[in-house]
Scaffold this active site. Structure first.
Site, PDB file in Angstrom:
ATOM      1  N   ARG A 127       0.829  -1.218   0.000  1.00  0.00           N
ATOM      2  CA  ARG A 127       0.000   0.000   0.000  1.00  0.00           C
ATOM      3  C   ARG A 127       0.863   1.268   0.000  1.00  0.00           C
ATOM      4  NH1 ARG A 127      -5.022  -1.660   3.977  1.00  0.00           N
ATOM      5  NH2 ARG A 127      -6.406  -2.303   2.298  1.00  0.00           N
ATOM      6  N   LYS A 184     -13.222  -8.956   8.906  1.00  0.00           N
ATOM      7  CA  LYS A 184     -14.134  -7.795   8.941  1.00  0.00           C
ATOM      8  C   LYS A 184     -15.512  -8.235   8.432  1.00  0.00           C
ATOM      9  CE  LYS A 184     -10.346  -4.595   8.482  1.00  0.00           C
ATOM     10  NZ  LYS A 184      -9.551  -3.846   7.507  1.00  0.00           N
ATOM     11  N   GLY A 212      -4.882  -6.190   2.525  1.00  0.00           N
ATOM     12  CA  GLY A 212      -3.560  -6.302   3.133  1.00  0.00           C
ATOM     13  C   GLY A 212      -3.081  -7.731   3.312  1.00  0.00           C
ATOM     14  N   GLY A 266     -12.006  -4.620   1.522  1.00  0.00           N
ATOM     15  CA  GLY A 266     -13.442  -4.344   1.556  1.00  0.00           C
ATOM     16  C   GLY A 266     -13.851  -3.391   0.434  1.00  0.00           C
TER      17      GLY A 266
HETATM   18  C1  3PG Z   1      -8.577  -1.845   4.842  1.00  0.00           C
HETATM   19  O1  3PG Z   1      -7.636  -2.352   5.464  1.00  0.00           O
HETATM   20  O2  3PG Z   1      -9.439  -2.531   4.252  1.00  0.00           O
HETATM   21  C2  3PG Z   1      -8.674  -0.344   4.740  1.00  0.00           C
HETATM   22  O3  3PG Z   1      -7.488   0.285   5.118  1.00  0.00           O
HETATM   23  C3  3PG Z   1      -9.838   0.156   5.564  1.00  0.00           C
HETATM   24  O4  3PG Z   1      -9.623  -0.145   6.903  1.00  0.00           O
HETATM   25  P1  3PG Z   1     -10.844  -0.475   7.869  1.00  0.00           P
HETATM   26  O5  3PG Z   1     -11.452  -1.776   7.398  1.00  0.00           O
HETATM   27  O6  3PG Z   1     -10.246  -0.570   9.257  1.00  0.00           O
HETATM   28  O7  3PG Z   1     -11.846   0.637   7.755  1.00  0.00           O
HETATM   29 MG    MG Z   2      -7.194  -4.855   5.882  1.00  0.00          MG
END
Ligand code: 3PG
Ligand code: MG
Length: 387
Positions: A35, A196, A345, A368
């Site tokens: 990134r 997430k 990531g 995401g």
């Molecule tokens: C990610 O890692 O997908 C982006 O940097 C957004 O981060 P977040 O999911 O913590 O909002």
């Molecule tokens: Mg991430």
């Protein structure tokens, strides 16, 4: 949406939203800086064209608190190495002191602001906070494709107060993803994992309409298994998303959950590790990876695919004992003849470690955000650049 190249940046303070949210190891060292590297073209272009460059990003999820390990110092250090220029780091991301610093900057200088999420107002999209950020620049650039799915102050608030432009990385991501999402070749296969859960469950309905196969692992799969009433023991689950998950068409033929899982009593890898069918998980056990039958199932689906995209690990890959499923998935995708897109990531860092990035057609800085874009959502960060 106007491109950075249309902006008159000479002698201007250019406020650039980047996504420097890079993965760290347990010693706080960057494990993958894709990134950061991806933002260099925009920074170099600005320097070359005489801008005063002010960089801002979030880092992890400090939720409004100052967290030592999430300070931007490691990013500052890495940027300095790549740019071969000195990058000054500010002690905060807003305030009169920082504002006067920006006013003293000379063309070609770079200032990196401290983690935006040390202020809870960032995620709350507080407009006074956005205004304070905007006071640090004359022009706003969004180059944070990975965060464009978040309606946060630095993404949607700040561009209301400054002329907004899209950075080179943002433009490149949109161009590459557009190539496959409009009339993709089929079968189109998606693989999703990671932790997430809320972001991903919300996209699943749209994704199920769009793809031919949706393959799920990780905490995301645990949550879905639990929503289906299956025993998941102590596995990591997002309990707040169970009701939302139940609303999905989980019996769709397109939907593929793990058919076998790897479990243990803790994440250390020292306790006994067993493979079993999902649903047989004991109360004191956790699901930590997908099993070999699931990997075979995935391979058979990918064999026929024309396009495949992947985001999020299949298990607790941080411990190599539970990384087999994620590694196998990466290798299957890298071997496949399908057009492959990988984002986020963790997935990117695994591919880099395995030295497989050259086998992937598009590597996205978004996790995401990439999924949301593919699902057809208008990302708040992109919308904010169109006003
Ligand atoms: C990610 O890692 O997908 C982006 O940097 C957004 O981060 P977040 O999911 O913590 O909002
Ligand atoms: Mg991430």
């Amino acid at each position: 949406m106007r491109s950075l190249k249309d902006a008159k940046v000479k002698n201007k303070r250019v406020l650039v939203r980047c996504d420097f949210n890079v993965p760290l190891d347990d010693k706080g060292q960057i494990t993958d800086d894709f990134r950061i590297r991806s933002t260099l073209p925009t920074i170099n272009w600005l320097i070359k064209n005489g801008a005063k460059v002010i960089l801002m990003s979030h880092f992890g999820s400090p939720e409004g608190n100052i967290v030592e390990t999430l300070k931007m110092d490691v990013v500052q250090q890495r940027l300095t190495e790549y740019l071969d220029l000195s990058v000054v780091k500010a002690p905060d991301c807003v305030g009169k002191e920082i504002e006067s610093w920006t006013k003293e900057m000379k063309p070609g200088e770079i200032l990196l602001l401290e983690n935006l999420r040390f202020h809870k107002e960032e995620e709350e999209n507080d407009s006074r906070f956005a205004k304070k950020l905007a006071a640090l620049g004359d022009i706003y650039i969004n180059d944070a494709f990975g965060t464009c799915h978040r309606a946060h102050a630095s993404i949607v608030g700040a561009p209301k107060f400054l002329p907004p432009f899209a950075g080179l990385l943002l433009e490149k991501e949109i161009k590459s993803l557009n190539k496959i999402i409009k009339n993709p070749k089929r079968p189109l296969v998606a693989a999703m994992g990671g932790a997430k859960v809320s972001t991903k469950i919300k996209l699943m309905k749209e994704l199920l309409n769009y793809v031919d196969h949706l393959f799920v692992g990780g905490v995301l799969a645990n949550t879905i298994l639990k929503a289906k009433g299956m025993a998941v023991g102590k596995s990591k689950v997002d309990d707040e998303m169970i009701e939302e998950t139940k609303k999905l068409n989980l019996t769709s033929q397109k939907f593929h959950l793990p058919i076998d899982v790897v479990v243990s009593r803790d994440v250390s890898g020292e306790a006994q590790i067993t493979r079993m069918g999902p649903g047989s998980v004991g109360e004191d056990e956790l699901i930590l990876d997908i099993g070999p039958d699931t990997i075979k199932l995935f391979e058979s689906i990918v064999k026929r695919a024309k396009v495949i995209f992947w985001n999020g690990p299949m298990g607790y890959y941080e411990n190599e004992k539970f990384a087999k499923g994620t590694i196998a998935l990466a290798e299957i995708i890298a071997r496949s003849k399908a057009y492959s897109i990988i984002g986020g990531g963790d997935a990117v860092s695994i591919l880099e470690k395995l030295n497989l990035t050259k086998n992937i057609d598009h590597i996205s800085t978004g996790g995401g955000a990439m999924l949301a874009y593919i699902a057809g959502e208008e990302l708040p960060g992109i919308k904010a650049l169109k006003q």
